[in-house]
Design a protein around this motif. Structure first.
Motif, PDB file in Angstrom:
ATOM      1  N   PHE A   1      19.558  51.255 105.233  1.00  0.00           N
ATOM      2  CA  PHE A   1      18.692  52.387 104.876  1.00  0.00           C
ATOM      3  C   PHE A   1      17.306  52.268 105.474  1.00  0.00           C
ATOM      4  O   PHE A   1      16.767  53.221 106.022  1.00  0.00           O
ATOM      5  CB  PHE A   1      18.559  52.475 103.339  1.00  0.00           C
ATOM      6  N   ARG A   2      16.707  51.072 105.359  1.00  0.00           N
ATOM      7  CA  ARG A   2      15.278  50.944 105.665  1.00  0.00           C
ATOM      8  C   ARG A   2      14.994  50.185 106.946  1.00  0.00           C
ATOM      9  O   ARG A   2      13.834  50.019 107.306  1.00  0.00           O
ATOM     10  CB  ARG A   2      14.555  50.287 104.471  1.00  0.00           C
TER      11      ARG A   2
ATOM     12  N   ASN B   1      19.184  36.773 104.820  1.00  0.00           N
ATOM     13  CA  ASN B   1      18.630  38.009 105.377  1.00  0.00           C
ATOM     14  C   ASN B   1      17.868  37.624 106.646  1.00  0.00           C
ATOM     15  O   ASN B   1      17.118  36.642 106.628  1.00  0.00           O
ATOM     16  CB  ASN B   1      17.644  38.624 104.344  1.00  0.00           C
TER      17      ASN B   1
ATOM     18  N   THR C   1      19.648  42.604 101.238  1.00  0.00           N
ATOM     19  CA  THR C   1      18.987  43.696 100.502  1.00  0.00           C
ATOM     20  C   THR C   1      17.482  43.566 100.636  1.00  0.00           C
ATOM     21  O   THR C   1      16.943  42.457 100.638  1.00  0.00           O
ATOM     22  CB  THR C   1      19.398  43.723  99.010  1.00  0.00           C
ATOM     23  N   SER C   2      16.819  44.728 100.735  1.00  0.00           N
ATOM     24  CA  SER C   2      15.359  44.718 100.797  1.00  0.00           C
ATOM     25  C   SER C   2      14.780  44.489  99.408  1.00  0.00           C
ATOM     26  O   SER C   2      13.583  44.285  99.262  1.00  0.00           O
ATOM     27  CB  SER C   2      14.844  46.039 101.383  1.00  0.00           C
TER      28      SER C   2
HETATM   29  P1  OAD Z   1      17.938  48.382 102.788  1.00  0.00           P
HETATM   30  O1  OAD Z   1      18.217  49.189 104.005  1.00  0.00           O
HETATM   31  O2  OAD Z   1      16.734  48.724 101.990  1.00  0.00           O
HETATM   32  O3  OAD Z   1      17.779  46.856 103.200  1.00  0.00           O
HETATM   33  C1  OAD Z   1      18.715  46.234 104.037  1.00  0.00           C
HETATM   34  C2  OAD Z   1      18.353  44.761 104.149  1.00  0.00           C
HETATM   35  O4  OAD Z   1      19.388  44.131 104.901  1.00  0.00           O
HETATM   36  C3  OAD Z   1      17.037  44.489 104.872  1.00  0.00           C
HETATM   37  O5  OAD Z   1      16.287  43.564 104.103  1.00  0.00           O
HETATM   38  C4  OAD Z   1      17.476  43.882 106.200  1.00  0.00           C
HETATM   39  O6  OAD Z   1      16.558  42.912 106.691  1.00  0.00           O
HETATM   40  C5  OAD Z   1      18.796  43.251 105.829  1.00  0.00           C
HETATM   41  N1  OAD Z   1      19.763  43.111 106.926  1.00  0.00           N
HETATM   42  C6  OAD Z   1      19.921  43.864 108.035  1.00  0.00           C
HETATM   43  N2  OAD Z   1      20.956  43.422 108.771  1.00  0.00           N
HETATM   44  C7  OAD Z   1      21.477  42.359 108.123  1.00  0.00           C
HETATM   45  C8  OAD Z   1      22.575  41.478 108.364  1.00  0.00           C
HETATM   46  N3  OAD Z   1      23.362  41.605 109.448  1.00  0.00           N
HETATM   47  N4  OAD Z   1      22.818  40.505 107.451  1.00  0.00           N
HETATM   48  C9  OAD Z   1      22.038  40.361 106.341  1.00  0.00           C
HETATM   49  N5  OAD Z   1      21.002  41.164 106.072  1.00  0.00           N
HETATM   50  C10 OAD Z   1      20.719  42.158 106.936  1.00  0.00           C
HETATM   51  O7  OAD Z   1      19.273  48.385 101.910  1.00  0.00           O
HETATM   52  P2  OAD Z   1      19.445  48.030 100.356  1.00  0.00           P
HETATM   53  O8  OAD Z   1      18.550  46.925  99.948  1.00  0.00           O
HETATM   54  O9  OAD Z   1      20.896  47.890 100.116  1.00  0.00           O
HETATM   55  O10 OAD Z   1      20.375  53.379  97.004  1.00  0.00           O
HETATM   56  O11 OAD Z   1      18.946  49.372  99.679  1.00  0.00           O
HETATM   57  C11 OAD Z   1      19.014  49.485  98.290  1.00  0.00           C
HETATM   58  C12 OAD Z   1      19.304  50.890  97.894  1.00  0.00           C
HETATM   59  O12 OAD Z   1      18.367  51.777  98.519  1.00  0.00           O
HETATM   60  C13 OAD Z   1      20.644  51.437  98.362  1.00  0.00           C
HETATM   61  O13 OAD Z   1      21.700  51.073  97.516  1.00  0.00           O
HETATM   62  C14 OAD Z   1      20.430  52.906  98.369  1.00  0.00           C
HETATM   63  C15 OAD Z   1      19.079  52.934  99.030  1.00  0.00           C
HETATM   64  O14 OAD Z   1      18.289  54.048  98.800  1.00  0.00           O
HETATM   65  C16 OAD Z   1      20.742  54.645  96.716  1.00  0.00           C
HETATM   66  O15 OAD Z   1      21.103  55.439  97.567  1.00  0.00           O
HETATM   67  C17 OAD Z   1      20.671  54.990  95.259  1.00  0.00           C
END
Ligand code: OAD
Length: 242
Positions: free
Chosen positions: A34-35, A211, A186-187
């Motif tokens: 997502f981010r 991460n 996860t962020s």
């Molecule tokens: P984010 O997109 O916020 O964060 C993704 C994280 O994964 C970041 O910290 C990256 O550095 C890390 N990352 C990227 N590639 C990676 C890899 N190959 N291995 C390990 N880590 C990696 O996603 P979430 O934390 O899941 O909610 O976001 C939380 C929630 O925000 C989601 O469930 C969604 C979103 O809005 C809803 O839609 C309700």
């Protein structure tokens, strides 16, 4: 960077591990986070496309960003990180996977004890007759309609909606009971999921983050690596110790 051996030793010793996962664990399965740069929220404003108010006003917006995944549900496959967690559960060392992901990949990987905090794109509910369709079998259309004529809504948590209460209660219970929490991809910014590693630490657990970019400053162990690289390494070390 922390040592794979050291965290493996703790996992084996404590026998009470949980994983909290986010979009990063599925990055190597070809699903955008997502981010990160190029992430979903860079292209689409979550309030306009993924909030419950937006869905009520114009459900086609959410279907625009989710319809393709749902219709291609069978094409997305778990990667070595999901499979490593399944192995840890099979070894009797992982109590639960708590995930924010809605892609269903932990279950596809064979994990049995999965808490899907934000629901799942596998189930699509009719808002009229409450019939449930299972991805990828969903009627055509953006948004698709049920045979009864009502709009279909994926069984996911949209911004402005409550999390499923049983899932949330189970997640807090598991976070407070575990001795080791693996915090993966996860962020850690979206509540209430973001509070779970704090709950774990407050109850005496060790938090180990996987991460490429550190997101949880209080982590006791940090592996600056992709999940699909680090998790198989950790589980390989665990297997050597058993
Ligand atoms: P984010 O997109 O916020 O964060 C993704 C994280 O994964 C970041 O910290 C990256 O550095 C890390 N990352 C990227 N590639 C990676 C890899 N190959 N291995 C390990 N880590 C990696 O996603 P979430 O934390 O899941 O909610 O976001 C939380 C929630 O925000 C989601 O469930 C969604 C979103 O809005 C809803 O839609 C309700």
């Amino acid at each position: 960077m922390s040592s794979y051996r050291e965290i493996a030793e703790l996992i084996v010793k404590e026998k009470a591990c949980v994983a909290l996962t986010g979009a990063g664990i599925s990055a190597e399965s070809g699903i955008a986070t997502f981010r990160d740069k190029g992430g979903l929220w860079e292209k689409y404003d979550p309030v306009r496309y993924a909030s419950i108010d937006a869905f009520r006003t114009d459900p086609s917006k959410y279907w625009l960003i989710r319809g393709e995944f749902i219709r291609n549900y069978d094409r997305y496959q778990p990667n070595s990180a999901h499979l490593a967690l399944t192995k840890l559960e099979d070894l009797g060392l992982l109590n639960h996977v708590i995930t924010q992901n809605i892609d269903g990949l932990h279950r596809k990987a064979g994990s049995r004890k999965v808490i899907e905090l934000h629901g799942s794109l596998r189930e699509i509910n009719c808002l009229g007759c409450h019939r449930t369709y299972l991805a990828p079998k969903v009627p055509d259309g953006t948004p698709p309609h049920c045979e009864c004529g009502a709009i279909l809504k994926p069984n996911t948590v949209l911004f402005g909606e409550q999390l499923p209460p049983v899932a949330l209660e189970n997640a807090y219970r598991e976070a407070s009971r575990c001795r080791v929490m693996l915090l993966i991809g996860t962020s850690a910014v979206v509540q209430p999921a973001a509070s779970l590693p704090h709950v774990a630490r407050q109850n005496g657990a060790v938090v180990a983050e996987v991460n490429p970019e550190k997101a949880f400053p209080d982590a006791d162990f940090f592996f600056a690596a992709k999940a699909a690289t680090a998790l198989p390494e950790i589980v390989a070390q665990v297997e050597q110790l058993m």
